[in-house]
Design a protein around this motif. Structure first.
Motif, short mmCIF file in Angstrom:
data_model
loop_
_atom_site.label_atom_id
_atom_site.label_comp_id
_atom_site.label_asym_id
_atom_site.label_seq_id
_atom_site.Cartn_x
_atom_site.Cartn_y
_atom_site.Cartn_z
N ASP A 171 -11.53 -97.22 -3.43
CA ASP A 171 -11.57 -96.59 -2.03
C ASP A 171 -10.28 -95.84 -2.09
O ASP A 171 -9.52 -95.66 -2.82
N THR A 172 -10.09 -94.99 -0.93
CA THR A 172 -9.01 -94.20 -0.96
C THR A 172 -7.70 -94.83 -0.94
O THR A 172 -6.88 -94.06 -1.74
N GLU A 173 -7.45 -95.99 -0.57
CA GLU A 173 -6.24 -96.61 -0.50
C GLU A 173 -5.96 -96.82 -2.12
O GLU A 173 -4.67 -96.59 -2.53
N ARG A 174 -6.91 -97.53 -2.64
CA ARG A 174 -6.60 -97.81 -4.16
C ARG A 174 -6.47 -96.60 -5.06
O ARG A 174 -5.89 -96.48 -5.94
N ALA A 175 -7.31 -95.51 -4.69
CA ALA A 175 -7.16 -94.01 -5.34
C ALA A 175 -5.52 -93.62 -5.43
O ALA A 175 -5.11 -93.10 -6.36
N LYS A 176 -5.17 -93.89 -4.35
CA LYS A 176 -3.69 -93.32 -4.02
C LYS A 176 -2.64 -94.23 -5.01
O LYS A 176 -1.80 -93.76 -5.71
N GLN A 177 -3.14 -95.60 -5.08
CA GLN A 177 -2.11 -96.41 -6.05
C GLN A 177 -2.35 -95.94 -7.41
O GLN A 177 -1.56 -96.10 -8.25
N ILE A 178 -3.61 -95.66 -7.84
CA ILE A 178 -4.11 -95.10 -9.26
C ILE A 178 -3.35 -93.98 -9.30
O ILE A 178 -2.75 -93.96 -10.80
#
Length: 277
Positions: A171-178
């Motif tokens: 999701d968007t939040e995990r994409a930022k972490q990636i």
């Protein structure tokens, strides 16, 4: 606390504790009793009952310290808030039932005793709920941070070659972490090639592809080459049908193929030693 109530509880503490533990175990759902042994349940219940009595004594310093430690234990065990809130109510019911049976509580003093005891229980219940909620929020926050760090690790496999295995939905939040882990890891490990392995990603839609493209572009800007690995046939079909353009970076159908390509890029290769004998 009314001296009459306190004196009665002190005098009958053992019997009250035993009945309270039995009643609490019978009334709580399987979430409380299923995950721990009888020994752990009994010791934790006894600790809570002792906390209640400590609060009755008015030793607030020791009580607050022990209450915080107890809340942390209950949260670790995964027990719901109802365990402590209903437990306090049960304690009051047992005390008043025994006071009535023993004749300590009469028609004349019943109202005043109940009012004072209810005020004390309400105050304690609010305090317990507050500490439990704070402890739970802190625990969940720490777990969330830990999961985020583990959900997108950048792993060095060879010198100048790193791999980020992705598992689950993005999701968007995990994409930022990636993105953050990719950039920090690529610089930290001085990566020349970064492999993003999406074997464990169940669905690659337009949004997921967009995040991956952004991550690859960001890695390129810090001087590393990004390679996408683990593209299964069904994922390839989805990418084509959605018209997603992945031509700006190399793709491989497996992590093994990706590592072999990364070694070639860094002027290395895997050699079969048996053929050299």
């Amino acid at each position: 606390m009314n001296k009459l109530i306190f004196t009665f509880i002190e005098a009958h503490k053992i019997d009250i504790l035993e009945e309270w533990i039995r009643t609490t175990k019978d009334e709580n759902d399987d979430r409380v009793v299923r995950v721990v042994s009888d020994q752990v349940f009994n010791s934790t219940s006894r600790e809570f009952a002792d906390l209640i009595i400590t609060n009755l004594k008015g030793d607030k310093g020791d009580y607050h310290t022990r209450l915080k430690e107890f809340a942390e234990k209950v949260v670790r065990l995964g027990w719901p808030l109802t365990f402590v809130s209903s437990g306090l109510h049960t304690f009051g019911v047992i005390v008043f039932k025994r006071m009535e049976q023993s004749g300590v509580m009469t028609i004349e003093n019943q109202r005043s005793l109940f009012r004072e005891f209810d005020e004390w229980m309400t105050s304690m219940n609010i305090e317990i709920i507050g500490i439990y909620a704070t402890t739970w929020e802190k625990t969940v926050s720490l777990q969330k941070i830990a999961l985020q760090e583990l959900s997108a690790p950048l792993i060095p496999v060879f010198e100048r070659i790193t791999v980020m295995p992705l598992v689950g939905t993005i999701d968007t939040e995990r994409a930022k972490q990636i993105m953050e882990n990719l950039l920090k890891g690529a610089v930290k490990h001085r990566s020349e090639v970064v492999l993003i392995d999406i074997t464990g990603v169940p669905v690659v839609d337009t949004m997921v592809a967009h995040h991956i493209i952004q991550a690859a572009e960001a890695v390129r800007l810090v001087g590393a080459k990004c390679m996408l690995c683990g593209i299964r046939p069904e994922i390839a079909q989805t990418i084509v049908s959605l018209g997603i353009d992945l031509t700006q970076f190399t793709t491989k159908n497996s992590l093994q193929k990706g590592i072999e390509a990364a070694l070639e890029i860094t002027n290395r290769k895997i050699v079969n030693m048996e053929g050299l004998k």
